[in-house]
Design an enzyme around this catalytic site. Sequence first.
Site, mmCIF file in Angstrom:
data_model
loop_
_atom_site.group_PDB
_atom_site.id
_atom_site.type_symbol
_atom_site.label_atom_id
_atom_site.label_comp_id
_atom_site.label_asym_id
_atom_site.label_seq_id
_atom_site.Cartn_x
_atom_site.Cartn_y
_atom_site.Cartn_z
ATOM 1 N N GLY A 9 0.826 -1.204 0.000
ATOM 2 C CA GLY A 9 0.000 0.000 0.000
ATOM 3 C C GLY A 9 0.863 1.258 0.000
ATOM 4 N N ARG A 13 -2.428 8.781 2.534
ATOM 5 C CA ARG A 13 -2.812 9.730 3.593
ATOM 6 C C ARG A 13 -1.627 10.238 4.416
ATOM 7 N NH1 ARG A 13 -7.331 6.482 6.405
ATOM 8 N NH2 ARG A 13 -7.096 8.041 8.052
ATOM 9 N N TYR A 355 34.748 20.190 21.848
ATOM 10 C CA TYR A 355 34.446 19.244 20.773
ATOM 11 C C TYR A 355 35.540 18.191 20.772
ATOM 12 C CZ TYR A 355 34.028 16.943 16.348
ATOM 13 O OH TYR A 355 33.905 15.965 15.399
ATOM 14 N N ARG A 429 51.107 30.015 23.457
ATOM 15 C CA ARG A 429 50.530 31.357 23.450
ATOM 16 C C ARG A 429 51.638 32.421 23.391
ATOM 17 N NH1 ARG A 429 50.287 30.748 29.559
ATOM 18 N NH2 ARG A 429 48.731 29.145 29.474
HETATM 19 C C1 UD1 Z 1 -7.549 -4.324 6.996
HETATM 20 C C2 UD1 Z 1 -8.539 -5.501 7.117
HETATM 21 C C3 UD1 Z 1 -9.540 -5.196 8.228
HETATM 22 C C4 UD1 Z 1 -8.819 -4.908 9.527
HETATM 23 C C5 UD1 Z 1 -7.795 -3.796 9.334
HETATM 24 C C6 UD1 Z 1 -6.945 -3.692 10.563
HETATM 25 C C7 UD1 Z 1 -8.826 -6.517 4.911
HETATM 26 C C8 UD1 Z 1 -9.679 -6.619 3.717
HETATM 27 N N1 UD1 Z 1 -9.226 -5.707 5.866
HETATM 28 O O1 UD1 Z 1 -8.289 -3.197 6.540
HETATM 29 O O2 UD1 Z 1 -10.415 -6.302 8.414
HETATM 30 O O3 UD1 Z 1 -9.749 -4.553 10.520
HETATM 31 O O4 UD1 Z 1 -6.914 -4.089 8.228
HETATM 32 O O5 UD1 Z 1 -6.062 -2.579 10.477
HETATM 33 O O6 UD1 Z 1 -7.798 -7.190 4.971
HETATM 34 N N2 UD1 Z 1 -2.024 -4.012 1.169
HETATM 35 C C9 UD1 Z 1 -1.291 -4.433 0.088
HETATM 36 N N3 UD1 Z 1 -1.887 -4.506 -1.133
HETATM 37 C C10 UD1 Z 1 -3.186 -4.171 -1.310
HETATM 38 C C11 UD1 Z 1 -3.932 -3.706 -0.209
HETATM 39 C C12 UD1 Z 1 -3.317 -3.642 1.019
HETATM 40 O O7 UD1 Z 1 -0.107 -4.754 0.227
HETATM 41 O O8 UD1 Z 1 -3.655 -4.284 -2.463
HETATM 42 C C13 UD1 Z 1 -1.361 -3.939 2.476
HETATM 43 C C14 UD1 Z 1 -1.241 -2.499 2.974
HETATM 44 O O9 UD1 Z 1 0.037 -1.969 2.600
HETATM 45 C C15 UD1 Z 1 -1.359 -2.655 4.476
HETATM 46 C C16 UD1 Z 1 -2.218 -3.909 4.649
HETATM 47 O O10 UD1 Z 1 -2.159 -4.602 3.419
HETATM 48 O O11 UD1 Z 1 -0.108 -2.893 5.070
HETATM 49 C C17 UD1 Z 1 -3.660 -3.575 5.033
HETATM 50 O O12 UD1 Z 1 -4.272 -2.830 4.012
HETATM 51 P P1 UD1 Z 1 -5.241 -1.628 4.330
HETATM 52 O O13 UD1 Z 1 -5.718 -1.093 3.040
HETATM 53 O O14 UD1 Z 1 -4.596 -0.703 5.274
HETATM 54 O O15 UD1 Z 1 -6.471 -2.426 5.020
HETATM 55 P P2 UD1 Z 1 -7.573 -1.841 5.983
HETATM 56 O O16 UD1 Z 1 -8.605 -1.160 5.187
HETATM 57 O O17 UD1 Z 1 -6.918 -1.091 7.080
#
Ligand code: UD1
Length: 452
Positions: A9, A13, A355, A429
Amino acid sequence: MLIVILAAGKGTRMQSAEPKVLHQVAGRSLLGHVIAAAVAADAQSVAVVIGPDMDAVRKEATRCAPAPAIFVQTNQRGTADALLAARPALAAHHGDVVVLFGDTPLLTPATIAAAQAGLTAADIVTVGFDAIDPTGYGRILTDVQGGVLAIREHKDASEAEHRVTRCNSGVMAFRSERMLEVLDAIGNANAKAEFYLTDAVEIGRTKGLRVSYVMTSETETQGINDRAQLAGVEADFQARKRLDVMTGGATLVAPDTVYFSHDTVIGRDVVIEPFVVFGPGVSVGDNVTIRAFTHLVGADKKLNTGAKIGDGVELGPFSRIRPGTVLGKNVHVGNFVEVKGAVLEEGAKANHLSYLGDVRVGAKANIGAGTITCNYDGFNKHSTDIGAGAFIGSNTALVAPVKIGDGAIVGAGSVIVKDVAADALAVTRAPHDERPGWAAKFRTMMARRKKS
Ligand code: UD1
Ligand code: CA
């Protein structure tokens, strides 16, 4: 156990040029924390799923020991799709697989172990927590006996499901046998049109697999999506570390004002006054006093050499300790003294305004106020060696490379460019020139001139 960390991800944000998982908590990247937890949980192998154009993340992951395998998820189509990017690792592994998120740095090895332990009686184990405010999280839906039915993502949940406060942390454990079969069956017919890893629960059940969950705390499972959450996690990390340090026998006069690095080591009967900051790579012995506003860093972007503070040392107030510092027993480093790449042997003192860079200071040597080791000529760094028991007078410039012998005395205000023999006196000195009555005559003359 194979541990797969999802970190593809972008973390938009965060409003940052850097990928989210490279942001730091207590001097270590979010990803570094998660990899460390995986290693501490005794993973046989660790895999990290990153996005395309994330070379910096790849570099950070491979800096960890042992270096994890890296997989690239081309398009961010959801957590199940991300896990499947590591298909070769999943297919090759027979046994337990635990999935972690790269943005939850406070997760402990104990929780990973608990998820894995759940696999002795289940094929899929999720890790839940009770949220004060469950908004945004997936909810764990259970039957009357408490058995897990499904995990419902917030955006897909009904009114009634929104009232459920038992949430999914994101940590999930699988037995490898039918894992790929379950993952391949996950679709994207949901509010975000994403392949949700959490759907493995419902699909697993329809395939006759046993699904359960274990609980952990909300603090531990905090995910970071923006800078405010980053600061919140930092605060929780610091609270945890301060408690560890106090439990270990150190006094923190004002704990909330002391900031540790993830790897700070503090001994017993150490007193740390308010507003002290530790960067990475610092270890502190026993009976050490660190006075207010002291800053210590043992490893920075250029140097990864650590800083070692020996037993009985007194530091500060306002000392600056930089990489490669080794302070022997009972050394004193006082106010406005900067120390870098320096070994100060037992009982040496540098109490004020100095220093000391790239230098050895022998046992019991005394460094006067305003002493500077001139270690840089604009091109290269050079070393200074000060013998045991030497006395360096105030406001001395030691132009490196230079050696001051054991027991030698350097007169205040000297600029030393040549080696000084043991037990010698060196003074550079200008000679003292005194003219009796000169000042009084001068004043009289000037006063007369001003009137006319
Ligand atoms: C996820 C969970 C949710 C949980 C929450 C806890 C799912 C569908 N949902 O939601 O149930 O309550 O975490 O914090 O799993 N990532 C990827 N590739 C992608 C999407 C995400 O590598 O295509 C990675 C992101 O970098 C991150 C993690 O997966 O580290 C979680 O993804 P994020 O989009 O933050 O999930 P949440 O909506 O927080
Ligand atoms: Ca998240």
